[in-house]
Design an enzyme around this catalytic site. Structure first.
Site, PDB file in Angstrom:
ATOM      1  N   GLY A  45      32.843  23.088  37.969  1.00 46.56           N
ATOM      2  CA  GLY A  45      31.712  22.892  38.888  1.00 46.56           C
ATOM      3  C   GLY A  45      32.152  22.676  40.326  1.00 46.56           C
ATOM      4  O   GLY A  45      31.357  22.296  41.174  1.00 46.56           O
ATOM      5  N   GLY A  53      33.367  25.089  42.234  1.00 45.79           N
ATOM      6  CA  GLY A  53      33.300  26.348  42.980  1.00 45.79           C
ATOM      7  C   GLY A  53      34.632  27.079  42.961  1.00 45.79           C
ATOM      8  O   GLY A  53      34.813  28.069  43.662  1.00 45.79           O
ATOM      9  N   LEU A  54      35.572  26.600  42.163  1.00 48.06           N
ATOM     10  CA  LEU A  54      36.893  27.235  42.118  1.00 48.06           C
ATOM     11  C   LEU A  54      37.050  28.208  40.945  1.00 48.06           C
ATOM     12  O   LEU A  54      38.161  28.546  40.548  1.00 48.06           O
ATOM     13  CB  LEU A  54      37.988  26.167  42.078  1.00 48.06           C
ATOM     14  CG  LEU A  54      38.142  25.357  43.369  1.00 48.06           C
ATOM     15  CD1 LEU A  54      39.185  24.268  43.213  1.00 48.06           C
ATOM     16  CD2 LEU A  54      38.535  26.255  44.538  1.00 48.06           C
ATOM     17  N   GLY A  55      35.916  28.639  40.415  1.00 47.78           N
ATOM     18  CA  GLY A  55      35.956  29.758  39.462  1.00 47.78           C
ATOM     19  C   GLY A  55      36.461  29.401  38.076  1.00 47.78           C
ATOM     20  O   GLY A  55      37.084  30.232  37.415  1.00 47.78           O
ATOM     21  N   SER A  56      36.175  28.166  37.619  1.00 48.82           N
ATOM     22  CA  SER A  56      36.656  27.791  36.284  1.00 48.82           C
ATOM     23  C   SER A  56      36.040  28.676  35.201  1.00 48.82           C
ATOM     24  O   SER A  56      36.727  29.093  34.262  1.00 48.82           O
ATOM     25  CB  SER A  56      36.362  26.316  35.992  1.00 48.82           C
ATOM     26  OG  SER A  56      34.994  26.042  36.184  1.00 48.82           O
ATOM     27  N   SER A  57      34.750  29.023  35.331  1.00 51.38           N
ATOM     28  CA  SER A  57      34.125  29.806  34.255  1.00 51.38           C
ATOM     29  C   SER A  57      34.711  31.215  34.206  1.00 51.38           C
ATOM     30  O   SER A  57      34.947  31.760  33.124  1.00 51.38           O
ATOM     31  CB  SER A  57      32.601  29.844  34.410  1.00 51.38           C
ATOM     32  OG  SER A  57      32.245  30.487  35.604  1.00 51.38           O
ATOM     33  N   ALA A  58      34.981  31.813  35.365  1.00 57.82           N
ATOM     34  CA  ALA A  58      35.583  33.155  35.365  1.00 57.82           C
ATOM     35  C   ALA A  58      36.983  33.103  34.773  1.00 57.82           C
ATOM     36  O   ALA A  58      37.365  33.969  33.979  1.00 57.82           O
ATOM     37  CB  ALA A  58      35.638  33.704  36.788  1.00 57.82           C
ATOM     38  N   ALA A  59      37.763  32.080  35.137  1.00 62.97           N
ATOM     39  CA  ALA A  59      39.137  31.974  34.626  1.00 62.97           C
ATOM     40  C   ALA A  59      39.128  31.776  33.108  1.00 62.97           C
ATOM     41  O   ALA A  59      39.942  32.372  32.387  1.00 62.97           O
ATOM     42  CB  ALA A  59      39.866  30.820  35.314  1.00 62.97           C
ATOM     43  N   ASP A  99      34.238  36.830  41.153  1.00 65.09           N
ATOM     44  CA  ASP A  99      35.079  35.806  40.513  1.00 65.09           C
ATOM     45  C   ASP A  99      35.960  36.405  39.419  1.00 65.09           C
ATOM     46  O   ASP A  99      37.154  36.105  39.328  1.00 65.09           O
ATOM     47  CB  ASP A  99      34.210  34.707  39.879  1.00 65.09           C
ATOM     48  CG  ASP A  99      33.464  33.884  40.912  1.00 65.09           C
ATOM     49  OD1 ASP A  99      33.388  34.314  42.082  1.00 65.09           O
ATOM     50  OD2 ASP A  99      32.948  32.811  40.551  1.00 65.09           O
TER      51      ASP A  99
HETATM   52  C1  MEV Z   1      29.787  31.945  43.397  1.00 74.57           C
HETATM   53  O1  MEV Z   1      31.167  31.654  43.234  1.00 74.57           O
HETATM   54  C2  MEV Z   1      29.592  33.002  44.423  1.00 74.57           C
HETATM   55  C3  MEV Z   1      28.149  33.519  44.573  1.00 74.57           C
HETATM   56  O2  MEV Z   1      28.198  34.545  45.553  1.00 74.57           O
HETATM   57  C4  MEV Z   1      27.606  34.055  43.289  1.00 74.57           C
HETATM   58  C5  MEV Z   1      28.331  35.306  42.817  1.00 74.57           C
HETATM   59  O3  MEV Z   1      28.995  35.972  43.598  1.00 74.57           O
HETATM   60  O4  MEV Z   1      28.160  35.632  41.610  1.00 74.57           O
HETATM   61  C6  MEV Z   1      27.235  32.426  45.075  1.00 74.57           C
END
Ligand code: MEV
Length: 317
Positions: free
Chosen positions: A103, A105-111, A152
């Site tokens: 949570g 914003g450092l892309g934990s779910s994508a990683a 991401d």
């Molecule tokens: C979220 O990391 C970035 C956003 O642009 C959403 C996305 O690109 O899917 C807010």
């Protein structure tokens, strides 16, 4: 047999939110990773566990349901989505190590998504290339979150610092930046899906205004690409500050994020802005000098990380 895959988190330098509407973005893989180990389950049910997150759950990969044994589920829906789609439902144990704050914003779910898919394909002896892996990971994010750009999952798959163009091509940026960056993250988690939806509804109510803001964000990203390639760090900071004003105008700023943005500038950052979806989560500060001072100011306020970009995307063993 055990397979293992590891994928990095990311930070967005420019273009968050605008990228959802086809504008370009710049993002880099970071030196924080998700690592997934897969093996046959020791019991006759599939298990998802993480010592780092302090949780364990039993999974029903057919019904996409889980029974929690310990801790909070967090990232579990991504795992269930992947196993229900790409696994043969035999009992499997999924073990996650994660040093990316969830949570933030450092892309934990994508990683987590990229590393789980890669480990699972290897587990099943299925050949894959990075392009198809990134595409599948993107589909998983859409199914779980409802909305997501490919940013991401692409960064996490390929690593490095990338520019995602308007026609969704990737340019790897060779940077001459000597700057170091600092991430400040608030204890309040951001919710990407919610923030993307709120920007969408603001845009529906004010199409002319918000469309032009989004276009301007795209122009900033293009200018920033040049500054990165030319190594112009003060110019880059200036562009970050302009972008921050626009992110504020589309409603994704919070008191805490704003506080951190200004603290970073006061401590000597050449520029600072929200990174990721906002509404909680993180800011990023460009620090040609004063990295320690900025780090200390942000860490004193809440949490901070000294950031290194990582050339390495996903790898499998
Ligand atoms: C979220 O990391 C970035 C956003 O642009 C959403 C996305 O690109 O899917 C807010």
């Amino acid at each position: 047999m055990e397979t293992m895959a590891s994928a990095p988190g990311k930070t967005i330098l420019f273009g968050e939110h605008a990228v959802v509407y086809g504008e370009p973005a710049i993002a880099g893989a970071v030196n924080k990773r998700a690592t997934i180990k897969l093996r046959e389950s020791p019991v006759d049910v599939s298990i998802f566990k993480s010592d780092d997150l302090g949780f364990e759950a039993e999974l029903d990969t057919i019904a996409k349901k889980y029974t929690l044994k310990k801790g909070k589920p967090g990232i579990i829906n991504y795992i269930l989505e992947i196993l229900s789609k790409y696994h043969d439902h035999s009992p499997i144990e999924v073990d996650l190590s994660l040093d990316i704050p969830i949570g933030s914003g450092l892309g934990s779910s994508a990683a987590v998504t990229v590393s789980t898919l890669a480990a699972l394909f290897k587990y099943h002896g299925k050949k894959f290339d990075k392009f198809s892996l990134a595409q599948k990971a993107h589909e998983v994010e859409i199914n779980v979150q409802g909305v997501a750009s490919p940013l991401d999952t692409r960064v996490s798959t390929f690593g490095g610092l990338i520019y995602l163009s308007r026609d969704k091509n990737i340019d790897r940026l060779n940077t001459n930046l000597k700057s170091s960056f600092v991430i400040g993250y608030t204890s309040k988690r951001g919710n990407t899906g919610r923030m993307v939806k709120s920007v969408k509804s603001l845009k529906q109510r004010n199409p002319k205004i918000i469309n032009s803001i989004i276009k301007t964000m795209g122009n900033i990203t293009d200018e920033a690409k040049l500054s990165i390639v030319q190594g112009r760090e003060y110019r880059l900071g200036e562009l970050m500050n302009i972008n921050q004003g626009l992110l504020d105008s589309i409603g994704v700023n919070t008191n805490e994020l704003s506080r951190m943005v200004y603290l970073a500038r006061k401590a000597g950052a050449s520029g600072s802005k929200i990174t990721g979806a906002g509404g909680g989560g993180s800011i990023i500060a460009c620090c040609p000098r004063n990295q320690d001072k900025v780090f200390n100011a942000l860490n004193y306020y809440d949490n901070a990380i000294k950031l290194n970009f990582s050339k390495n995307g996903v790898f499998v063993k």
